[in-house]
Scaffold this motif. Structure first.
Motif, PDB file in Angstrom:
ATOM      1  N   SER A  33       0.871  -1.177   0.000  1.00  0.00           N
ATOM      2  CA  SER A  33       0.000   0.000   0.000  1.00  0.00           C
ATOM      3  C   SER A  33       0.907   1.225   0.000  1.00  0.00           C
ATOM      4  CB  SER A  33      -0.863   0.038   1.260  1.00  0.00           C
ATOM      5  OG  SER A  33      -1.678  -1.100   1.340  1.00  0.00           O
ATOM      6  N   MET A  51      -5.389   5.879   0.943  1.00  0.00           N
ATOM      7  CA  MET A  51      -4.428   5.688  -0.149  1.00  0.00           C
ATOM      8  C   MET A  51      -5.081   5.823  -1.535  1.00  0.00           C
ATOM      9  SD  MET A  51      -4.048   3.710   2.643  1.00  0.00           S
ATOM     10  CE  MET A  51      -3.688   1.993   2.787  1.00  0.00           C
ATOM     11  N   TRP A  86      -6.402  -0.128  -0.701  1.00  0.00           N
ATOM     12  CA  TRP A  86      -5.725  -0.770   0.428  1.00  0.00           C
ATOM     13  C   TRP A  86      -4.813  -1.907  -0.048  1.00  0.00           C
ATOM     14  CZ3 TRP A  86      -9.371  -1.018   5.367  1.00  0.00           C
ATOM     15  CH2 TRP A  86      -9.614   0.288   5.799  1.00  0.00           C
ATOM     16  N   ALA A  87      -4.473  -2.796   0.875  1.00  0.00           N
ATOM     17  CA  ALA A  87      -3.400  -3.787   0.660  1.00  0.00           C
ATOM     18  C   ALA A  87      -3.570  -4.660  -0.591  1.00  0.00           C
ATOM     19  CB  ALA A  87      -3.338  -4.684   1.883  1.00  0.00           C
ATOM     20  N   ILE A 137     -11.557  -6.844   1.926  1.00  0.00           N
ATOM     21  CA  ILE A 137     -10.211  -6.290   1.655  1.00  0.00           C
ATOM     22  C   ILE A 137      -9.127  -7.380   1.664  1.00  0.00           C
ATOM     23  CG2 ILE A 137     -10.791  -4.051   2.659  1.00  0.00           C
ATOM     24  CD1 ILE A 137      -9.207  -5.029   5.222  1.00  0.00           C
ATOM     25  N   GLU A 225      -7.553  -9.845   9.770  1.00  0.00           N
ATOM     26  CA  GLU A 225      -7.330  -9.358   8.394  1.00  0.00           C
ATOM     27  C   GLU A 225      -5.964  -9.833   7.912  1.00  0.00           C
ATOM     28  OE1 GLU A 225      -7.479  -5.045   8.637  1.00  0.00           O
ATOM     29  OE2 GLU A 225      -5.647  -4.931   9.824  1.00  0.00           O
ATOM     30  N   HIS A 276       0.843  -6.387   9.199  1.00  0.00           N
ATOM     31  CA  HIS A 276       0.466  -7.015   7.921  1.00  0.00           C
ATOM     32  C   HIS A 276       1.749  -7.523   7.277  1.00  0.00           C
ATOM     33  CE1 HIS A 276      -2.504  -6.903   4.396  1.00  0.00           C
ATOM     34  NE2 HIS A 276      -1.384  -7.433   3.906  1.00  0.00           N
ATOM     35  N   ARG A 302       3.180   4.303   7.365  1.00  0.00           N
ATOM     36  CA  ARG A 302       3.951   3.121   7.738  1.00  0.00           C
ATOM     37  C   ARG A 302       5.149   2.907   6.811  1.00  0.00           C
ATOM     38  NH1 ARG A 302      -1.596  -0.179   7.509  1.00  0.00           N
ATOM     39  NH2 ARG A 302      -1.749   1.260   5.734  1.00  0.00           N
TER      40      ARG A 302
HETATM   41  O1  FUB Z   1      -3.527  -0.542   4.798  1.00  0.00           O
HETATM   42  C1  FUB Z   1      -4.895  -0.511   5.116  1.00  0.00           C
HETATM   43  C2  FUB Z   1      -5.252  -1.674   5.974  1.00  0.00           C
HETATM   44  O2  FUB Z   1      -4.479  -1.658   7.154  1.00  0.00           O
HETATM   45  C3  FUB Z   1      -4.956  -3.021   5.368  1.00  0.00           C
HETATM   46  O3  FUB Z   1      -5.868  -3.396   4.401  1.00  0.00           O
HETATM   47  C4  FUB Z   1      -4.944  -3.849   6.585  1.00  0.00           C
HETATM   48  O4  FUB Z   1      -4.430  -5.137   6.422  1.00  0.00           O
HETATM   49  C5  FUB Z   1      -4.143  -2.988   7.526  1.00  0.00           C
HETATM   50  O5  FUB Z   1      -2.760  -3.160   7.364  1.00  0.00           O
END
Ligand code: FUB
Length: 324
Positions: A33, A51, A86-87, A137, A225, A276, A302
């Motif tokens: 991400s 993002m 996202w990821a 997600i 997740e 993650h 991050r």
């Molecule tokens: O980066 C956004 C969300 O935060 C991800 O989809 C999750 O896994 C967590 O890392």
């Protein structure tokens, strides 16, 4: 002995998270991400994670500089996306590279889309619409030895997984709690051309040592997740984040679709709320790619890192203490 880049931010000119690492054509590619600086208060729905695009990182080897290959895909180029890319993950199939990513559609519902390129770092051309029947997600794409490609996905809370328990979207759906069975990640098989799911998505079970499904209250072990799949000596290892308790854990099965039996912890909590990861074998050694907030101190800014992962002959994974 640690390698020079080990446990250090791999890049510092942009914020990156959720690293899905792969070796493609003899080189290491990381699909993260791309976190953005936003003055948005943290909430349980993850509105601070705004993002807008993806940049693919690459390294010639683990000791080489990590390169940002520039803009690979922007939300402005994906017709169905409204926000929050996202990821992601990626897979090489049919001589092409597919970026598989979640984002909110125009109705604010997380969906999973696919974009394609001739090159591992893109730029990627998105399919017109999201994968029909996809939701939530954190897609992790895994190709088995018989060449079938699967998608593991789903995340609680802001990831909206609970909202689909009835089969259709319900923003007010009950969240499993206490002694109720925890929700597992979702699992579906991709078509060979990566345009659709050819199986009905199903929830995977993660069982305790007595063969009983993990309970919602078991927050140290239940799925939250960030799924990942790796195989070791013919067995299937599903790893994931426990979210609220900030562990990366793993569970094992003899099949790609489980049921899985909980085995243990891979990574103790990192600095930041989210954790993650991905797991990849490079030149006969296993590595964990992960993130923390060392560069910023801010939950949604991050930085991705990697470290060595020790796996015993029987598949047991040694727990990593990230700051030892
Ligand atoms: O980066 C956004 C969300 O935060 C991800 O989809 C999750 O896994 C967590 O890392």
């Amino acid at each position: 002995m640690r390698r020079p880049n080990e446990r250090k931010p791999l890049v510092s000119h942009i914020y990156t998270a959720d690293p899905s690492a792969h070796v493609f054509d003899g080189k290491i590619y990381i699909y993260p991400s791309h976190d953005v600086e936003r003055d948005v208060p943290d909430d349980d729905d993850g509105e601070q994670y705004m993002m807008e695009d993806y940049h693919i990182l690459s390294m010639d080897d683990l000791d080489s500089p990590c390169i940002d290959n520039g803009l690979a895909l922007s939300q402005d180029d994906v017709p169905w996306v409204s926000k929050q890319m996202w990821a992601p993950d990626a897979v090489k199939k049919n001589g092409k590279y597919y970026l598989v990513f979640p984002a909110k559609d125009k109705e604010g519902i997380f969906r999973i889309g696919v974009a394609e390129s001739d090159k591992p770092a893109g730029p990627f051309t998105p399919q017109e619409n999201f994968i029909e029947g996809s939701y939530s997600i954190d897609p992790a794409v895994f190709t088995d030895k018989d060449d079938k490609t699967y998608c593991y996905y789903g995340g609680l809370w802001g990831g909206q997984l609970e909202m689909w328990q009835s089969g259709s979207f319900d923003r007010d759906a009950h969240r499993p709690e206490g002694d109720e069975d925890a929700l597992g990640p979702m699992f579906a098989q991709f078509s060979d051309d990566m345009t659709r799911f050819i199986t009905t998505p199903k929830h995977l079970s993660i069982l305790d040592e007595n063969g009983k499904p993990l309970k919602a209250k078991d927050e140290d072990r239940r799925y939250f997740e960030g799924p990942w799949m790796h195989t070791f000596k013919g067995r299937y290892y599903l790893s994931y984040s426990t979210g609220t308790t900030h562990f990366i854990c793993y569970a094992e099965s003899d099949r790609p679709d489980g049921p899985f039996t909980y085995k243990g912890r891979i990574l103790e909590p990192v600095k930041g709320w989210t954790t993650h990861h991905s797991i990849v074998e490079i030149d006969g050694q296993w590595y964990l790619f992960y993130h923390d907030i060392e560069l910023s101190g801010v939950t949604h800014e991050r930085c991705v890192k990697y470290t060595k992962l020790n796996i015993s002959e029987d598949g047991t994974i040694e727990t990593i203490h990230p700051y030892d």
